[in-house]
Design a protein around this motif. Structure first.
Motif, short mmCIF file in Angstrom:
data_model
loop_
_atom_site.label_atom_id
_atom_site.label_comp_id
_atom_site.label_asym_id
_atom_site.label_seq_id
_atom_site.Cartn_x
_atom_site.Cartn_y
_atom_site.Cartn_z
N ILE A 1 0.83 -1.21 0.00
CA ILE A 1 0.00 0.00 0.00
C ILE A 1 0.87 1.26 0.00
O ILE A 1 0.58 2.22 -0.73
N GLU A 2 1.94 1.26 0.79
CA GLU A 2 2.81 2.44 0.84
C GLU A 2 3.45 2.73 -0.52
O GLU A 2 3.45 3.87 -0.99
N PHE A 3 3.98 1.68 -1.17
CA PHE A 3 4.59 1.86 -2.48
C PHE A 3 3.55 2.38 -3.48
O PHE A 3 3.79 3.34 -4.21
N ALA A 4 2.40 1.73 -3.50
CA ALA A 4 1.35 2.11 -4.45
C ALA A 4 0.86 3.54 -4.20
O ALA A 4 0.61 4.29 -5.15
N THR A 5 0.73 3.92 -2.95
CA THR A 5 0.28 5.26 -2.62
C THR A 5 1.21 6.31 -3.23
O THR A 5 0.75 7.32 -3.77
N ILE A 6 2.51 6.04 -3.18
CA ILE A 6 3.48 7.00 -3.69
C ILE A 6 3.67 6.89 -5.20
O ILE A 6 3.71 7.91 -5.89
N TYR A 7 3.76 5.67 -5.74
CA TYR A 7 4.21 5.49 -7.12
C TYR A 7 3.20 4.91 -8.11
O TYR A 7 3.36 5.09 -9.31
N ASP A 8 2.21 4.18 -7.64
CA ASP A 8 1.29 3.50 -8.56
C ASP A 8 -0.09 3.40 -7.91
O ASP A 8 -0.56 2.31 -7.60
N PRO A 9 -0.76 4.54 -7.70
CA PRO A 9 -1.98 4.56 -6.91
C PRO A 9 -3.23 4.06 -7.64
O PRO A 9 -4.26 4.75 -7.70
N GLN A 10 -3.14 2.86 -8.16
CA GLN A 10 -4.31 2.25 -8.77
C GLN A 10 -5.10 1.51 -7.69
O GLN A 10 -4.50 0.94 -6.77
N PRO A 11 -6.42 1.47 -7.80
CA PRO A 11 -7.24 0.92 -6.72
C PRO A 11 -6.89 -0.52 -6.31
O PRO A 11 -6.95 -0.85 -5.13
N PHE A 12 -6.51 -1.36 -7.25
CA PHE A 12 -6.22 -2.76 -6.90
C PHE A 12 -4.90 -2.94 -6.16
O PHE A 12 -4.59 -4.02 -5.68
N HIS A 13 -4.11 -1.84 -6.05
CA HIS A 13 -2.90 -1.86 -5.23
C HIS A 13 -3.13 -1.19 -3.87
O HIS A 13 -2.24 -1.22 -3.03
N ALA B 1 -9.80 -4.23 -5.24
CA ALA B 1 -9.00 -5.33 -5.80
C ALA B 1 -9.84 -6.59 -5.99
O ALA B 1 -9.66 -7.31 -6.97
N ALA B 2 -10.78 -6.82 -5.08
CA ALA B 2 -11.64 -8.02 -5.17
C ALA B 2 -12.50 -8.01 -6.43
O ALA B 2 -12.89 -9.07 -6.92
N LYS B 3 -12.74 -6.84 -6.98
CA LYS B 3 -13.58 -6.72 -8.18
C LYS B 3 -12.79 -6.85 -9.48
O LYS B 3 -13.34 -6.71 -10.56
N THR B 4 -11.49 -7.09 -9.37
CA THR B 4 -10.63 -7.20 -10.56
C THR B 4 -10.22 -8.65 -10.78
O THR B 4 -10.52 -9.53 -9.96
N HIS B 5 -9.51 -8.88 -11.86
CA HIS B 5 -9.00 -10.23 -12.15
C HIS B 5 -7.96 -10.67 -11.13
O HIS B 5 -7.69 -11.86 -11.00
N PHE B 6 -7.39 -9.73 -10.35
CA PHE B 6 -6.44 -10.11 -9.30
C PHE B 6 -7.16 -10.81 -8.16
O PHE B 6 -6.60 -11.69 -7.52
N GLY B 7 -8.38 -10.37 -7.85
CA GLY B 7 -9.18 -10.99 -6.80
C GLY B 7 -8.85 -10.51 -5.40
O GLY B 7 -9.63 -10.72 -4.48
N LYS B 8 -7.68 -9.92 -5.24
CA LYS B 8 -7.28 -9.39 -3.93
C LYS B 8 -6.16 -8.38 -4.15
O LYS B 8 -5.62 -8.25 -5.26
N TRP C 1 5.95 -9.07 -16.21
CA TRP C 1 5.30 -9.42 -14.96
C TRP C 1 4.38 -10.58 -15.28
O TRP C 1 3.34 -10.43 -15.92
N ILE C 2 4.76 -11.75 -14.84
CA ILE C 2 4.11 -13.00 -15.26
C ILE C 2 2.90 -13.33 -14.40
O ILE C 2 1.86 -13.75 -14.91
N LYS C 3 3.04 -13.18 -13.11
CA LYS C 3 1.96 -13.45 -12.16
C LYS C 3 1.92 -12.32 -11.14
O LYS C 3 2.95 -11.73 -10.83
N PRO C 4 0.74 -12.05 -10.60
CA PRO C 4 0.68 -11.02 -9.58
C PRO C 4 1.41 -11.45 -8.30
O PRO C 4 1.54 -12.63 -8.01
N VAL C 5 1.87 -10.45 -7.58
CA VAL C 5 2.52 -10.65 -6.29
C VAL C 5 1.57 -10.10 -5.23
O VAL C 5 1.05 -9.00 -5.37
N PHE C 6 1.37 -10.90 -4.18
CA PHE C 6 0.41 -10.55 -3.14
C PHE C 6 1.09 -10.40 -1.78
O PHE C 6 2.13 -11.04 -1.54
#
Length: 148
Positions: free
Chosen positions: A26-38, A44-51, A89-94
């Motif tokens: 969340i900290e990284f995404a807030t600063i650099y990539d503030p997309q909702p699924f991050h 995130a639950a509503k996307t193909h990531f699922g979480k 980026w082959i698979k998501p990282v959780f």
């Protein structure tokens, strides 16, 4: 100290252990990539990531941390890098994943314009805790020549 002359094509090195935390994602995404699924579990639950998932750029940054830590353990006469190719980026990282790296030297040559320098190409694969590749890239490295 490892120099250009010490680098062998085909050598595979395994290193690193990086636990991925929810707070850091969340900290990284807030600063650099503030997309909702991050940033948000419900979004995130509503996307193909699922979480909630880490940004791919965050995955690359975690890999870089492991690379630098490995350089500290196995000192090299490194001179930086002019870039990377074929980043995937082959698979998501959780959050909760534990990442590790494998690198392989796929080519090397002396620089024609800077003979005191060698150029290597390495393939890096980042794996999660169940040995699934989550990211790959090829990087060009510059390394000092020991000397003649």
């Amino acid at each position: 100290m490892l120099y250009y002359e010490d680098i062998e094509i085909g050598v595979v090195q395994s290193f690193g252990e990086y636990p991925v935390t929810r707070e850091e994602v969340i900290e990284f995404a807030t600063i650099y990539d503030p997309q909702p699924f991050h940033l948000d579990d419900d979004a995130a639950a509503k996307t193909h990531f699922g979480k909630l998932s880490a940004s791919g750029w965050h995955t690359g940054s975690m890999a870089m941390r492991m690379i630098v830590d490995n350089f500290k353990k196995h000192e090299q006469a490194g001179l930086g890098s002019p870039g990377i190719d074929n980043l995937r980026w082959i698979k998501p990282v959780f959050p909760g994943d534990i990442l590790r790296c494998e690198s392989e030297i796929i080519s090397k040559r002396r620089s024609e314009s800077r003979p005191e320098m060698g150029i290597t190409i390495g393939r890096l694969t980042v794996f999660n805790q169940i040995d699934e590749p989550v990211m790959t890239m090829e990087s060009t490295g510059l390394i000092a020549v020991r000397g003649d």
